[in-house]
Motif scaffolding. Structure first.
Motif, PDB file in Angstrom:
ATOM      1  N   LEU A  81       0.830  -1.212   0.000  1.00 54.52           N
ATOM      2  CA  LEU A  81       0.000   0.000   0.000  1.00 54.52           C
ATOM      3  C   LEU A  81       0.862   1.259   0.000  1.00 54.52           C
ATOM      4  N   SER A  82       1.962   1.209   0.733  1.00 51.71           N
ATOM      5  CA  SER A  82       2.801   2.400   0.745  1.00 51.71           C
ATOM      6  C   SER A  82       3.438   2.606  -0.625  1.00 51.71           C
ATOM      7  N   LEU A  83       3.714   1.511  -1.315  1.00 52.31           N
ATOM      8  CA  LEU A  83       4.266   1.675  -2.660  1.00 52.31           C
ATOM      9  C   LEU A  83       3.211   2.157  -3.636  1.00 52.31           C
ATOM     10  N   LEU A  84       1.962   1.808  -3.320  1.00 51.87           N
ATOM     11  CA  LEU A  84       0.893   2.185  -4.224  1.00 51.87           C
ATOM     12  C   LEU A  84       0.841   3.703  -4.380  1.00 51.87           C
ATOM     13  N   ALA A  85       1.083   4.404  -3.304  1.00 57.38           N
ATOM     14  CA  ALA A  85       1.106   5.865  -3.379  1.00 57.38           C
ATOM     15  C   ALA A  85       2.157   6.318  -4.384  1.00 57.38           C
ATOM     16  N   ILE A  86       3.330   5.689  -4.323  1.00 56.12           N
ATOM     17  CA  ILE A  86       4.400   6.062  -5.246  1.00 56.12           C
ATOM     18  C   ILE A  86       4.019   5.689  -6.672  1.00 56.12           C
ATOM     19  N   VAL A  87       3.429   4.505  -6.803  1.00 64.04           N
ATOM     20  CA  VAL A  87       3.045   4.054  -8.134  1.00 64.04           C
ATOM     21  C   VAL A  87       2.001   4.997  -8.724  1.00 64.04           C
ATOM     22  N   LEU A  88       1.112   5.498  -7.864  1.00 64.84           N
ATOM     23  CA  LEU A  88       0.125   6.461  -8.355  1.00 64.84           C
ATOM     24  C   LEU A  88       0.819   7.677  -8.932  1.00 64.84           C
ATOM     25  N   ILE A  89       1.867   8.098  -8.291  1.00 65.84           N
ATOM     26  CA  ILE A  89       2.554   9.296  -8.776  1.00 65.84           C
ATOM     27  C   ILE A  89       3.292   9.014 -10.074  1.00 65.84           C
ATOM     28  N   THR A  90       4.027   7.905 -10.108  1.00 65.89           N
ATOM     29  CA  THR A  90       4.799   7.633 -11.319  1.00 65.89           C
ATOM     30  C   THR A  90       3.927   7.056 -12.421  1.00 65.89           C
ATOM     31  N   GLY A  91       2.870   6.379 -12.037  1.00 68.63           N
ATOM     32  CA  GLY A  91       2.018   5.779 -13.044  1.00 68.63           C
ATOM     33  C   GLY A  91       2.628   4.581 -13.707  1.00 68.63           C
ATOM     34  N   SER A  92       3.556   3.912 -13.047  1.00 72.28           N
ATOM     35  CA  SER A  92       4.165   2.743 -13.665  1.00 72.28           C
ATOM     36  C   SER A  92       4.613   1.784 -12.567  1.00 72.28           C
ATOM     37  N   LEU A  93       4.569   0.496 -12.885  1.00 69.33           N
ATOM     38  CA  LEU A  93       5.071  -0.495 -11.938  1.00 69.33           C
ATOM     39  C   LEU A  93       6.505  -0.880 -12.242  1.00 69.33           C
ATOM     40  N   LEU A 147      10.522   4.115 -12.242  1.00 69.83           N
ATOM     41  CA  LEU A 147      10.525   4.707 -10.911  1.00 69.83           C
ATOM     42  C   LEU A 147      11.798   5.501 -10.672  1.00 69.83           C
ATOM     43  N   ILE A 148      12.910   4.922 -11.069  1.00 69.33           N
ATOM     44  CA  ILE A 148      14.178   5.607 -10.849  1.00 69.33           C
ATOM     45  C   ILE A 148      14.304   6.807 -11.778  1.00 69.33           C
ATOM     46  N   ASN A 149      13.889   6.606 -13.005  1.00 63.69           N
ATOM     47  CA  ASN A 149      14.004   7.709 -13.947  1.00 63.69           C
ATOM     48  C   ASN A 149      13.196   8.912 -13.498  1.00 63.69           C
ATOM     49  N   ILE A 175      15.991   2.369  -3.814  1.00 67.31           N
ATOM     50  CA  ILE A 175      15.542   2.594  -5.185  1.00 67.31           C
ATOM     51  C   ILE A 175      14.263   3.415  -5.209  1.00 67.31           C
ATOM     52  N   ILE A 176      13.317   3.035  -4.355  1.00 64.73           N
ATOM     53  CA  ILE A 176      11.994   3.636  -4.476  1.00 64.73           C
ATOM     54  C   ILE A 176      11.977   5.055  -3.915  1.00 64.73           C
ATOM     55  N   PHE A 177      12.644   5.248  -2.801  1.00 65.64           N
ATOM     56  CA  PHE A 177      12.521   6.561  -2.153  1.00 65.64           C
ATOM     57  C   PHE A 177      13.764   7.420  -2.263  1.00 65.64           C
ATOM     58  N   PHE A 178      14.882   6.807  -2.573  1.00 68.31           N
ATOM     59  CA  PHE A 178      16.123   7.587  -2.609  1.00 68.31           C
ATOM     60  C   PHE A 178      16.798   7.533  -3.972  1.00 68.31           C
ATOM     61  N   GLY A 179      15.998   7.209  -4.984  1.00 65.82           N
ATOM     62  CA  GLY A 179      16.495   7.345  -6.336  1.00 65.82           C
ATOM     63  C   GLY A 179      17.433   6.266  -6.826  1.00 65.82           C
ATOM     64  N   GLY A 180      17.632   5.208  -6.082  1.00 66.62           N
ATOM     65  CA  GLY A 180      18.484   4.127  -6.574  1.00 66.62           C
ATOM     66  C   GLY A 180      19.845   4.626  -6.977  1.00 66.62           C
ATOM     67  N   TRP A 181      20.175   4.449  -8.239  1.00 69.68           N
ATOM     68  CA  TRP A 181      21.499   4.891  -8.679  1.00 69.68           C
ATOM     69  C   TRP A 181      21.523   6.373  -8.999  1.00 69.68           C
ATOM     70  N   GLN A 182      20.376   7.051  -8.868  1.00 68.44           N
ATOM     71  CA  GLN A 182      20.358   8.483  -9.175  1.00 68.44           C
ATOM     72  C   GLN A 182      21.263   9.246  -8.217  1.00 68.44           C
ATOM     73  N   GLY A 183      21.932  10.205  -8.785  1.00 65.92           N
ATOM     74  CA  GLY A 183      22.783  11.044  -7.965  1.00 65.92           C
ATOM     75  C   GLY A 183      23.471  12.029  -8.866  1.00 65.92           C
ATOM     76  N   PRO A 184      24.121  13.006  -8.299  1.00 67.87           N
ATOM     77  CA  PRO A 184      24.768  14.017  -9.142  1.00 67.87           C
ATOM     78  C   PRO A 184      25.740  13.359 -10.122  1.00 67.87           C
ATOM     79  N   GLY A 185      25.550  13.625 -11.379  1.00 64.29           N
ATOM     80  CA  GLY A 185      26.541  13.203 -12.367  1.00 64.29           C
ATOM     81  C   GLY A 185      26.169  11.978 -13.152  1.00 64.29           C
TER      82      GLY A 185
END
Lengths: 173, 369, 380, 208, 443
Positions: free
Chosen positions: E175-187, E192-194, E285-295
């Motif tokens: 359910l907590s992920l569902l909120a995120i999925v609602l925002i991204t619109g994708s499973l 999610l990371i992008n 991955i879900i809340f902190f961007g996974g591999w996302q980061g500066p650069g």
């Protein structure tokens, strides 16, 4: 802080529970030696109660005198005198020194009324006395050996229990 | 309603949280306890009979082994009993040293007991490690005074075996700096932690009247709201010279027992501070030089008790006039405090059993004797 | 109820507070503080944070002087004499009864000597209470600081006197203040006791060899001064010996043989015979020494047998006798330690001439003792 | 590629059927439940072969993760069933087999007979609808074309949920059968209090 | 990821291999790699945990085997392998044997959808999130089998607890992920990371935000609350303190593992730590961007991708390395948090755990889903969806309003629920007056 002395207690018990208090006879403890210094004997100062009326006396302590706290039940085996002595020790919750009730039992088939229904705290004390001295507490809900295993024979704290050897181990071991 | 079957589980005798070889025969309905019978005696060595074949002094190291956490308190109770029986005077300084040691023991015991209790609740040793750290410091002090950490064997009839070493007082003062910090920190960890509150509030309630009827003593009794402390109720040694409070609980559950223990550590610290103040003025040496260690008390019986950290520790001695006690009975607090365990656990969950057991704070060496 | 000098505090349960996780965060904070502080070492009693670990085998804490682990026996560095007089005080007070003492006797007079020939402490059952050290009137028994005693078997924890002996200098190194307090009295008592100890009785077993060697050295120096005394005639024919000497030699040899046999399969001892020895009583003595040596070897690792006493006493009967007695003792002990397989052959056997009776008797005694010991061993 | 897929399909089919056979033949009911799970897994894998990832995952989530565990729970909690290893098949198992086969045939045969096989795959001219495999499409269809069915299923589930709660819910007063020590104590005190309250009345009655 | 392999093979050998063979080779390669990585992660995690928790307790921790004790887990592993494998007499031998395998297998499966860096996902399933949780529920069966096959009361109780806990806590987690999925619109996990590029504000919400790879969900109230709920649920799923009830050593010895020894026990251990790693990875991955980061985004835009076949391979390596670094760093930070929590807290009771899950977390996550719809509506919808009044606002304004509204909603809900929950708990602890009343009258 209540400050009853043992003599006061004896007097009060003698007044309120007539016939319950017995006159203590001196205890010899050990047989007189053939030579050497003579060991003394002693007379207890605490109230000596008729074993059959111990419950009555204990309830008197609790309800009339307010000594609600049963701290200890100790048994001593006076082999020379041929009796077991049970010491009940009571305290007042407000403090002060203890008061003791004593009861003397024969060494064969000793029995006492149990205090456990009125003092749940007497439970383990009485089981211990049953286990180590073989005193039966009539009315105890669960009178089983507490330290030794159930099949154990004999009462290890009695003075005539053999202190050497182990009957569970054969000669060859 | 769904009909369920009852299941019997043996918790122990070899189980991580029974504090020794102790068995609880638990009948559960689902996770709810319907019956619990404590079974012990696995460590029984007939301590009382061993004592009857030893001389009075030889029993002193055996009392160490009763409650091996608090050997000093055991020594104290035994020494008082024999001194009462034989009529031995204790110098003032020795009394102070004794009380100092016993109060340190109390801090040590409660620090350890709380740690073990939280461990039983499932913490991964952190609180225990903190408690053990403080305990180690106190044990260091014991070691420098008595020569041993656990089995101190420090008390003699009429005093203590040797005077405090020179570096004892500075180290004790250092320790007193750390002790409040430690107690505060422990309180921060325990007092408001929601998980701990859930695990301890309303668990194992022992109402006031029942606590008296069950003959429980020590922090368990006080947590039930009875302000009964042997140090106040029947002051022995020099306890009547110190100001200290008696903490009591209001409900009688595990949480109250935790709070009472924390506060008792504070009060012990208060006593130790007063001892440090009063000790230099105390008369006499560390032992009564006239006291014979190979005592031969007159015929008679005696009962003496102290407030050991776990509760009322009493010794009932009968002397036949020889060098060995005719009867030696220990009124062990851990043993008697176990009496209400079965009833206290009824109606709670399996997980609560170990918590309630931990809150009683038993040591099997004393229970089985 | 009311309480003197203090109050009754009812513990505050703080029930009114909203619990929304602050307590949990507080707990995390405490643990974090410890984590952050743990990268520095903390050795101070006033600190509650920081790394407390003492990496034990590498670093060790200073043990307090009063620390007590297991009892040991002290001996004087200079004279080699033990402080123990075998007074049985410690044996009597020991609660678990693990101390066993054999008091020494004067071999000549048979009287008790203030020293212990054997002193056994069963470390495996010792409870380290320290009573023995407290009651010892001669400050001989003290508590050691060594605690790394673990072994795989119980037997190796039965400590005999040789293993218990420590020089006083060792004790002063671990507990200087405590020794300082008792030093004067202890040394005074020791001096008194030394006077009543004949020979090497009461000396630390580890030192007897050394003392023997030292005395030998002194004696050799003394012998070198008058060169004529003993040319050490090689291959002096046995026939030239006077019957008395021969008898002594024989007896000694027999003793040696008996001892060797008692020792069982061990003892690849040097030839006991003193064929080449000069024709005097010395031969007997030597043989006896050898016998003793053999017995000692046979006794294996145990048997801290009394040293075979090589006092360079004059070549008279007494020396031979002493040596023989010693040999006998050694043999007896050896036999006790390692039960012999073979019983010794004939006890006294060949007749010995009349004089030098003492030597002969002693040798016979030795043989008998060895035999008895061996028999005992067999019976067991 | 096709061959590979056919081999995989064959293996999976064998696994599913074999596991299903084991479900009804093994002695131990726990084992039988575990074989059922194996069979579920096979079906999920089959969906994957059909490139219906969502359905496959849902199969695992629902059947393996929920239903199978429910079955296991039910078996294990009722001790009598799980402890005995008696044969699940009765003596007239063949009769049942015939009936089952007959029913199966009655359903399957018309389908098999009426099906036109070898339809060429719809090779993507722009107008053809995408197969119902994606989550998004599924969601859209649920709130579009199949709204009624969806709502009915939703109501059914809600009713089932309420029913379960009703069954499981015990009356508040009956909930805690085992009284704790303090409760017992309070109870005794109250009983004594009421008894004491009633007692004077009773004596008064007698007196009257 | 296999497109990279495809590229690699084709450019290196240029043989024009059939696509399915290349797929097979690349999948096999990746699978082998993952199977190697997983146990080593586990070994390192055990070491990491022991060292970290030792520090929290003013100790040093294992420091004898190898430099700073780094080889301690190897020594433990060797010990595990050489220990005797004991199967109880009355156990169900086969189930006892395969239970640990069934517990380990799903955790390995789950690696399939975890992206390690930009373009470095073994399989980019479009239902990756669902796959992750579907597969994780399978290991419950293994636990059940272990508990039942051991024929031990403690093991059975442990297994029951474990399964009950896993099943109940999957709901708040999903359910907590569902909120995120609602925002991204994708499973899809990759989507999610992008989504999480940007700087505190996702580029998807406000396009003008510079992309520093920092537009993580944790910076939104919805994401923050979802993170709290998800992490708590992850602790429960991974059987970590304070939810390590199934293996509560103080009550039921070791739960379902009680009768296991040697490497079978080791497999449970492996499964548990790998699962913990994966849950931490998922949190990252879900809340902190996974591999996302500066650069990373910038580097990856220069690399060889299907969209940009002209890029330089060195950028693939660089962006991959940086991405993996970010990802692992975040994951280990979360594992540290797990250890931290373990160091600080006691364990809940099983009924309290259920209460907490059902009465606190699930309502919270449900409200959070409502918050997510508000967020989506305020930041993305317009007149077409019936929200004409937001049309005129600037994107940053819409974002700010959404932020404030959801923050107020979530904070209010949290405090309200906390109060209700605490009250209900103390109510349970207190004596039930009604019961007593009834019983008094009965007597």
């Amino acid at each position: 802080m209540p400050h009853l002395r043992a003599e006061d207690l004896r007097e009060m018990l003698g007044r309120d529970l007539p016939g319950a208090v017995q006159d203590p006879s001196p205890l010899q403890i050990v047989p007189p030696p053939s030579h050497g210094p003579q060991h003394g004997s002693f007379v207890t100062g605490d109230a000596l109660i008729d074993p059959s009326r111990i419950l009555e006396a204990a309830l008197y302590m609790r309800d009339t005198l307010g000594y609600t706290y049963l701290s200890d039940i100790a048994v001593t085996d006076y082999l020379t005198d041929g009796l077991l002595e049970v010491v009940y020790r009571f305290y007042h919750v407000d403090g002060g020194p203890s008061l003791a009730l004593k009861a003397r039992l024969p060494r064969e088939n000793p029995a006492l009324p149990s205090l456990t229904p009125d003092w749940p705290g007497a439970n383990f004390h009485e089981r211990e006395a049953f286990d180590l001295y073989g005193i039966t507490f009539v009315g105890h809900p669960f009178l089983r050996r507490i330290y030794m295993w159930d099949e154990f024979e004999g009462f290890p704290m009695r003075k005539d229990f053999p202190k050497q050897g182990d009957k569970y181990i054969g000669e060859d071991e | 309603m769904i009909k369920t079957e009852e299941l019997q589980i043996n918790i122990g005798p070899q189980h991580p949280s029974t504090h020794g070889v102790f068995r609880m025969l638990v009948t559960v309905d689902g996770e709810t306890i319907t019956d619990l019978k404590p079974v012990f005696g696995y460590l029984h060595r007939n301590h009382e009979q061993i004592a009857e074949v030893n001389t009075y002094l030889q029993n002193m190291p055996y009392t160490d082994r009763l409650d091996y956490f608090n050997s000093m308190a055991n020594n104290h109770a035994y020494a008082i009993a024999v001194e009462k029986l034989a009529g031995i005077e204790v110098p003032e300084r020795a009394e102070y040293i004794r009380v100092l040691m016993v109060e340190l023991t109390r801090v040590l015991n409660h620090a350890g007991a709380l740690g073990f209790l939280i461990n039983d609740m499932g913490a991964w040793q952190t609180q225990l490690a903190f408690g053990m750290r403080e305990r180690e410091k106190i044990l260091d002090l014991f070691e420098s005074a008595s020569g041993a950490r656990l089995m101190c064997n420090y008390f003699r009839f009429g005093g203590v075996v040797r005077d405090l070493p020179d570096d004892f007082m500075p180290r004790l003062k250092d320790l007193l700096v750390a002790m409040p910090a430690f107690i505060d920190e422990l309180e921060r960890l325990l007092r408001e932690n929601e998980i701990l509150l859930q695990r301890s509030e309303g668990i194992g309630i022992l109402p006031r009247d029942l606590a008296i009827a069950y003959s429980v003593t020590g922090p368990v009794l006080r947590a039930s709201g009875v302000a009964y402390d042997v140090r106040k109720a029947e002051p022995y040694s020099v306890y009547d010279r110190f100001d200290f409070d008696v903490p009591v609980g209001s409900v009688g559950d595990v949480y109250d027992r935790i709070l009472v223990r924390i506060e008792e550590m504070r009060q012990s610290k208060r006593i130790i501070e007063q001892i440090i103040e009063q000790l230099p003025d105390a008369q006499g040496g560390h032992i009564n030089p006239k006291a014979r260690q190979n005592v031969r008390p007159p015929v008679g019986d005696v009962y003496a008790r102290v407030e050991s950290p776990k509760g009322e520790l009493g010794f009932y001695l009968v002397s036949d006039g020889s060098t060995k006690p005719y009867r030696y009975k220990v009124r062990a607090p851990s043993f008697i405090n176990l009496t209400p365990l079965g009833d206290m656990c009824r109606g709670y969950k399996v997980a609560d059993v170990v918590v309630i057991l931990g809150s009683i704070d038993i040591v099997m060496g004393e229970v089985d004797r | 109820m009311d309480i003197q000098r203090g109050n009754i505090i009812v513990m505050d349960r703080r029930t009114g507070k909203l619990r929304a996780g602050q307590g949990l965060l507080q707990g995390l904070k405490v643990v974090w503080d410890h984590w952050a502080a743990s990268f520095r070492k903390n050795e101070n009693f006033t600190q509650i944070r920081g790394n407390f670990t003492v990496e034990y085998p590498d670093e060790r804490l200073q043990l307090p002087q009063a620390y007590r682990n297991m009892p040991v026996l002290l001996y004087d560095d200079e004279s080699g004499h033990e402080l123990c007089t075998g007074c049985y005080q410690c044996q009597r007070i020991c609660p678990p009864q693990v101390i066993h003492i054999t008091q020494a006797k004067d071999p000549v007079t048979g009287k008790m000597v203030p020293a212990a020939t054997e002193f056994i402490i069963e470390y495996d059952a010792c409870m380290s209470c320290g009573f023995c050290a407290e009651v010892c009137p001669f400050d001989s028994i003290k508590m050691d600081h060594v605690f790394e005693l673990s072994t795989a078997d119980h037997d190796s924890l039965t400590m005999r006197k040789a293993q218990l002996n420590r020089p006083i200098s060792y004790y002063t190194s671990i507990a200087p203040d405590l020794w300082e307090g008792v030093k004067a009295g202890a040394m005074k008592k020791l001096q008194g006791n030394i006077k009543r100890r004949p020979g090497v009785i009461g000396m630390a077993p580890s030192l007897t060899e050394k003392i023997k060697a030292r005395r030998q050295e002194l004696a050799e120096a003394a012998a070198a001064a008058p060169p004529a005394a003993a040319p050490a005639a090689p291959a002096a024919p046995a026939g030239k010996l006077t019957p008395e000497e021969k008898a002594a030699k024989l007896a000694a040899m027999k003793a040696a043989n008996a001892a060797k046999k008692a020792g069982g399969e061990a003892a690849p001892a040097e030839a006991p015979a003193a064929e080449l020895s000069p024709a005097d009583a010395k031969a007997a003595k030597l043989a006896a020494i050898k016998a003793a040596n053999a017995a000692k070897k046979a006794g294996g690792e145990a048997a801290p047998a009394e040293a075979p006493a090589a006092e360079l006493s004059p070549a008279d009967a007494k020396a031979a006798k002493l040596a023989a007695i010693k040999a006998a003792n050694a043999a007896k002990k050896a036999a006790e330690a390692a039960p012999a397989v073979a019983a010794p052959t004939t006890g006294n056997g060949t007749a010995a001439p009349t004089d030098e009776k003492a030597a002969r008797l002693a040798a016979i005694k030795a043989a008998n003792a060895a035999k008895k010991a061996a028999e005992q061993g067999n019976n067991e | 590629m096709d061959l590979l897929i056919q081999i995989i399909f064959g293996l999976l089919a064998a696994l599913i059927i074999g596991a299903a056979m084991m479900v009804v033949t093994v002695r131990n009911i726990i084992h039988s439940a575990l074989w059922l799970i194996t069979s579920f897994f096979g079906v999920a894998a089959l969906y994957l072969v059909l490139e219906a990832e969502f359905i496959a995952v849902v199969q695992v989530l629902v059947y393996v993760g929920a239903i199978a565990i429910l079955i296991l729970f039910a078996i294990m909690l009722t001790r009598h069933i799980s402890s005995e290893g008696e044969r699940l098949l009765t003596s007239r198992w063949w009769l049942t087999a015939i009936v089952a086969l007959g029913l199966f045939g009655a359903v399957l045969l018309p389908t098999l007979a009426g099906q036109t096989w070898n339809i060429p795959l719809p090779t993507g001219p722009a107008g053809t609808p995408a197969p119902l495999s994606g989550v998004e499409e599924l969601g859209r269809e649920f709130v579009g074309q199949f709204l009624l069915q969806f709502e009915v299923a939703g109501i059914l589930l809600t009713v089932a949920l309420i029913g379960a709660i009703v069954i499981a819910f015990e009356e508040r007063s009956r909930r805690r059968r085992v009284l704790t020590l303090s409760e017992e104590y309070t109870l005794r005190q109250r009983q004594q209090a009421t008894a004491a309250k009633q007692a004077p009345v009773a004596t008064a009655d007698v007196a009257d | 990821m296999h497109d990279v392999v495809n590229q690699l093979i084709n450019t290196t050998f240029g043989w024009g291999w059939p696509g399915w063979l290349i797929s097979l080779i690349s999948y096999l390669l990746i699978a082998t790699l993952l199977f190697l990585i997983a146990p080593f992660q586990m070994l390192f995690l055990t070491y990491f945990e022991r060292r970290a928790i030792a520090r929290m307790q003013d100790r040093v921790g294992p420091n004898r085997v190898g430099p700073e004790g780094i080889f301690q887990p190897m020594a433990d592993g060797v010990k595990m392998f050489t220990k005797e494998d004991i199967v109880p007499d009355s156990a169900d031998k086969w189930i006892h044997l395969i239970a640990p395998c069934i517990v380990v297998a799903p955790t390995m499966f789950m690696f399939a959808v975890v992206p390690w860096g930009p373009g470095m996902v073994p399989v980019d399933l479009n239902i990756g999130l669902l796959f992750f949780f579907a597969i994780s529920s399978v290991s419950a069966i293994g636990l059940m089998m272990a508990g039942w096959a051991s024929n031990n009361k403690f093991a059975l109780i442990g297994a029951m607890r474990a399964v009950a806990q896993m099943v109940s806590y999957e709901i708040p987690a999903v359910l907590s992920l569902l909120a995120i999925v609602l925002i991204t619109g994708s499973l899809s996990i990759v989507d999610l990371i992008n989504y999480q590029g940007g700087l505190f504000i996702s580029t998807m919400d406000v396009a003008s935000v510079p992309d520093f790879g920092l537009g993580w969900f944790i910076f939104t109230p919805v994401g923050f609350l979802a993170f709290i709920a998800f992490f708590i649920a992850a602790l429960a799923e991974g059987e970590r303190t304070p939810f390590d009830i199934p293996e509560a050593d103080s009550e039921i010895v070791a739960g379902y593992m009680t009768e296991y020894s040697g490497m079978k026990f080791g497999l449970f251990y492996l499964a548990q730590y790998v699962l913990n790693f994966l849950l931490c990875a998922m949190t990252a991955i879900i809340f902190f961007g996974g591999w996302q980061g500066p650069g990373v985004g910038w580097l990856y835009s220069l690399a060889i991708t299907p969209a940009n076949p002209e890029g330089g391979w060195i950028f693939n390596v660089l962006s991959g390395a940086l991405g993996v670094f970010y990802f692992l760093a975040k994951t280990y930070i979360f594992f540290f948090v797990m250890v931290w929590v373990r160091g600080a807290y006691a364990r809940l009771r099983i009924d309290q755990l259920m209460d907490f899950g059902w009465k606190f977390l699930i309502p919270l996550t449900l409200v959070n889903i409502f918050g997510a719809t508000i967020w989506v509506g305020l930041t993305r919808w317009g007149a077409a969806e019936g929200l004409a009044f937001v049309e005129g606002w600037s994107p940053i304004m819409r974002w700010a309003i959404a932020f404030v509204v959801t923050l107020a909603l979530n904070l209010g809900t949290y405090l309200y629920l906390a109060r209700i929950y605490a009250e209900s708990q103390s109510e349970r602890a207190r004596m039930d007056d009604e019961v007593l009343e009834r019983l008094t009258n009965v007597a």
